[in-house]
Design a protein around this motif. Sequence first.
Motif, PDB file in Angstrom:
ATOM      1  N   LEU A  20       0.851  -1.202   0.000  1.00 17.45           N
ATOM      2  CA  LEU A  20       0.000   0.000   0.000  1.00 17.45           C
ATOM      3  C   LEU A  20       0.878   1.240   0.000  1.00 17.45           C
ATOM      4  CD1 LEU A  20      -2.918  -0.356   2.548  1.00 17.45           C
ATOM      5  CD2 LEU A  20      -3.038  -0.255   0.085  1.00 17.45           C
ATOM      6  N   ARG A  31      -8.730   3.193   7.299  1.00 17.05           N
ATOM      7  CA  ARG A  31      -8.288   3.760   6.030  1.00 17.05           C
ATOM      8  C   ARG A  31      -7.407   2.765   5.282  1.00 17.05           C
ATOM      9  NH1 ARG A  31      -6.679   8.784   7.595  1.00 17.05           N
ATOM     10  NH2 ARG A  31      -4.474   8.291   7.618  1.00 17.05           N
ATOM     11  N   PHE A  50     -15.414   5.440  -0.660  1.00 18.92           N
ATOM     12  CA  PHE A  50     -14.624   5.169   0.541  1.00 18.92           C
ATOM     13  C   PHE A  50     -15.536   4.865   1.722  1.00 18.92           C
ATOM     14  CE2 PHE A  50     -12.479   6.154   4.417  1.00 18.92           C
ATOM     15  CZ  PHE A  50     -11.163   5.779   4.225  1.00 18.92           C
ATOM     16  N   ALA A  84     -25.833   7.843  -0.780  1.00 19.43           N
ATOM     17  CA  ALA A  84     -25.473   9.113  -0.155  1.00 19.43           C
ATOM     18  C   ALA A  84     -24.032   9.114   0.341  1.00 19.43           C
ATOM     19  CB  ALA A  84     -26.421   9.410   0.995  1.00 19.43           C
ATOM     20  N   GLU A  88     -29.676  10.961  -0.036  1.00 24.26           N
ATOM     21  CA  GLU A  88     -29.512  12.117   0.835  1.00 24.26           C
ATOM     22  C   GLU A  88     -30.128  13.347   0.171  1.00 24.26           C
ATOM     23  OE1 GLU A  88     -28.801  13.644   4.212  1.00 24.26           O
ATOM     24  OE2 GLU A  88     -28.178  11.595   3.794  1.00 24.26           O
ATOM     25  N   MET A 119      -1.697   8.080   2.035  1.00 24.18           N
ATOM     26  CA  MET A 119      -3.018   7.768   1.516  1.00 24.18           C
ATOM     27  C   MET A 119      -3.887   9.011   1.557  1.00 24.18           C
ATOM     28  SD  MET A 119      -3.750   3.965   2.793  1.00 24.18           S
ATOM     29  CE  MET A 119      -2.851   4.268   4.261  1.00 24.18           C
ATOM     30  N   PRO A 120      -4.518   9.334   0.441  1.00 21.90           N
ATOM     31  CA  PRO A 120      -5.345  10.539   0.434  1.00 21.90           C
ATOM     32  C   PRO A 120      -6.467  10.409   1.450  1.00 21.90           C
ATOM     33  CG  PRO A 120      -5.762   9.201  -1.515  1.00 21.90           C
ATOM     34  CD  PRO A 120      -4.595   8.598  -0.819  1.00 21.90           C
ATOM     35  N   ASP A 121      -6.688  11.486   2.153  1.00 25.54           N
ATOM     36  CA  ASP A 121      -7.748  11.460   3.155  1.00 25.54           C
ATOM     37  C   ASP A 121      -9.087  11.613   2.456  1.00 25.54           C
ATOM     38  OD1 ASP A 121      -8.563  11.096   5.622  1.00 25.54           O
ATOM     39  OD2 ASP A 121      -7.853  12.989   6.444  1.00 25.54           O
ATOM     40  N   SER A 122     -10.085  10.947   2.980  1.00 25.37           N
ATOM     41  CA  SER A 122     -11.365  10.992   2.280  1.00 25.37           C
ATOM     42  C   SER A 122     -12.198  12.193   2.712  1.00 25.37           C
ATOM     43  CB  SER A 122     -12.147   9.715   2.544  1.00 25.37           C
ATOM     44  OG  SER A 122     -12.636   9.744   3.860  1.00 25.37           O
ATOM     45  N   LYS A 157     -13.096   8.878  -3.560  1.00 24.80           N
ATOM     46  CA  LYS A 157     -13.846  10.113  -3.338  1.00 24.80           C
ATOM     47  C   LYS A 157     -15.130  10.180  -4.151  1.00 24.80           C
ATOM     48  CE  LYS A 157     -10.374  13.476  -1.934  1.00 24.80           C
ATOM     49  NZ  LYS A 157      -9.101  12.921  -2.419  1.00 24.80           N
ATOM     50  N   HIS A 202      -8.337   1.004   1.636  1.00 25.26           N
ATOM     51  CA  HIS A 202      -7.468   1.096   0.461  1.00 25.26           C
ATOM     52  C   HIS A 202      -7.017  -0.277  -0.006  1.00 25.26           C
ATOM     53  CE1 HIS A 202      -7.201   5.381  -0.141  1.00 25.26           C
ATOM     54  NE2 HIS A 202      -7.305   5.491   1.181  1.00 25.26           N
TER      55      HIS A 202
END
Lengths: 366, 251
Positions: A88, B120, B101, B97, A330, A92-95, B138, B124
């Motif tokens: 990995l 996290r 991720f 909604a 939503e 790691m991009p944060d969400s 995202k 991944h």
Amino acid sequence: MSETPRLLVEPGRVVLSGSWTLAEMLPSLSRLQAGLAECSGDHWDLSAVTRLDSAAAVLLWRTWGAKWPAHLVAGELPRQVLTRVAELPREMPDSARPRLRFPEWVGMLVLKAAANLRGMIALFGQLLLDVGYLIRHPQDVPWKELTANVYKAGAQALAVTALVGFLIGVTISYLSALQLKSFGADLFIVNILGISIIRELGPVLVAVLVAGRSGSAMTAQIGVMRVTEEIDVLSTMGISRSIRVVLPKVFGLTVAMPLLVLWTSAVALLGGMLAALLQLDLSLVYFLDNLPRAVPVSNLIIGLSKGVVFGFVIAVVACHFGLHVKPNTESLSANTTSAVVTAITTVILFDAIFAVFTRQIGVPHL
Amino acid sequence: MSQPPVIELQNVCTSFRGKAVHKDLSLRVEEGQIVGLLGGSGSGKTTLLREILGLLKPSSGSVRLFGTDLNDPDVILQRNLRRRLGMLFQHGALFSALSVFDNIAFPLRELRCLDADWIRRLVHLKLAMVGLDATHGKLMPAELSGGMVKRVALARALALEPELLLLDEPTAGLDPDRSQNFVELVGDLQRELGLTVVMVTHDLNTLAGLASHVAVLADQHIIAFGPKAEVMTVDHPFVTGFFGADRRKLL
Ligand SMILES: Nc1ncnc2c1ncn2[C@@H]1O[C@H](COP(=O)(O)OP(=O)(O)O)[C@@H](O)[C@H]1O
Ligand SMILES: [Mg+2]
């Protein structure tokens, strides 16, 4: 079954055994984590591990400080799992999405309101164009949808509007009667009930009920059609969604609302009359005889015009929000809420405008 | 060591509005098997999976998972049982909604004992497993292509690394390359974790590459269940029709 994950610290090496999977680790997770945190050796023996899943592999990898230990004894499968974790990317991009600051938030609200206003004006224009088109091509008028909407928004709402109207009529009559009695002005109950219900309460009450009942249903229906792409299917078939979906709803509610207003006002007056009969001994005949004198007919016309305008406004607002649902649940719920809230607010706003422009009309001068 | 079978269906009957879908259906899946469930369209395969998941109660008969009856009133027991299953729904059924991720992180967060960094990394890992980039995390479900929805749904079904994985037409709508990847992926997982898999599929390649056993659902019950080679020789119009000339491909 000796499946529970176990941790054995021997001098110079750490031995893991059992089944290291998330499900097996859960009951004793904190103990295992604490145990691993204390292990510092460079010799790790995983040969007795029967199963190792990626959650456990991540746990081990973190224990090792994100690098392979100097001496690792492990079967092929656990090693594969660990390798996957090791591969990995470190960063790691944060969400998480960036948080809004207050001015941005206010600005966003204003922009949103402006966009909604613009959308509703555009929808209004589109409806005018559609009406023009239908006048030139009368065979395209969706009669079935039009009548179905009048039935759904009007006929099916008769019971609930009658019930609420009746109760409100009784309440107002009862409360007013208490006051009027103390002044000895019993007979004015006819004026109070007549004017307030026919001119004001009837239309607003029905508008609130209908916004909650039909408005939300319209937004939800169009919204779900957006979520499931049914709206797009209509376009691919060459069917205008505004003529087939929006126009019947707007037309249906605009037609049904004044009728509902008339009905609700009548039932509310009936409730008020009954309460007056019981409270003030005012006979029904006297009440009905005096109603036309106390309440000029222009009040009824104002009430019914309000019904037309409110019905149109509620339907346009509901359809606008329905058409702008993004394809997720939503947004569907947010837009349904906005539709009802906006519809009721707009209705009250229009009511105030009505009050200002009709202040000279229909008020009897004694 | 005699472990209870992972899935045990006994004399299950189901009907919708008087129309029978299953009649006296029995099935027994042991640990480690990869069962391909075949059946014509509308023969009740999805319905069967829903019954195994406990989403639908059969009108009669019993469903037991890991030796536990699905009608057991113990709530905690039921919850722990559900955590041992993963399901890939026919149309993905992602939470619309939530981002990709968050969809995958959802079951992990529900455990309430993993920290953010752990989650996290796991998310991944799952994304990488199904061949998606970290940047895909995202996206919202509405922004995905059909095949990506399937893969995200698989990643979510795998999030808890369940012991029993139910797949409803997992490779339908994937290109051949992706379905090959998928076959390898599930095969790897099966070997690593000793998964038990039940999958509905119409794709012979998936079936050939993955399944150890085949169950055939026709005439409202399982007409044949056993190792691939055995089932293919069954003499039933559906079986001969389905495998037809491709019989050899499976071997
Ligand atoms: N909720 C339901 N209500 C009524 N009938 C249903 C329902 N779900 C499935 N069916 C019927 O049961 C049969 C089997 O459906 P399904 O299990 O979805 O088939 P498939 O094998 O293609 O997955 C079909 O005939 C379908 O019409
Ligand atoms: Mg199906």
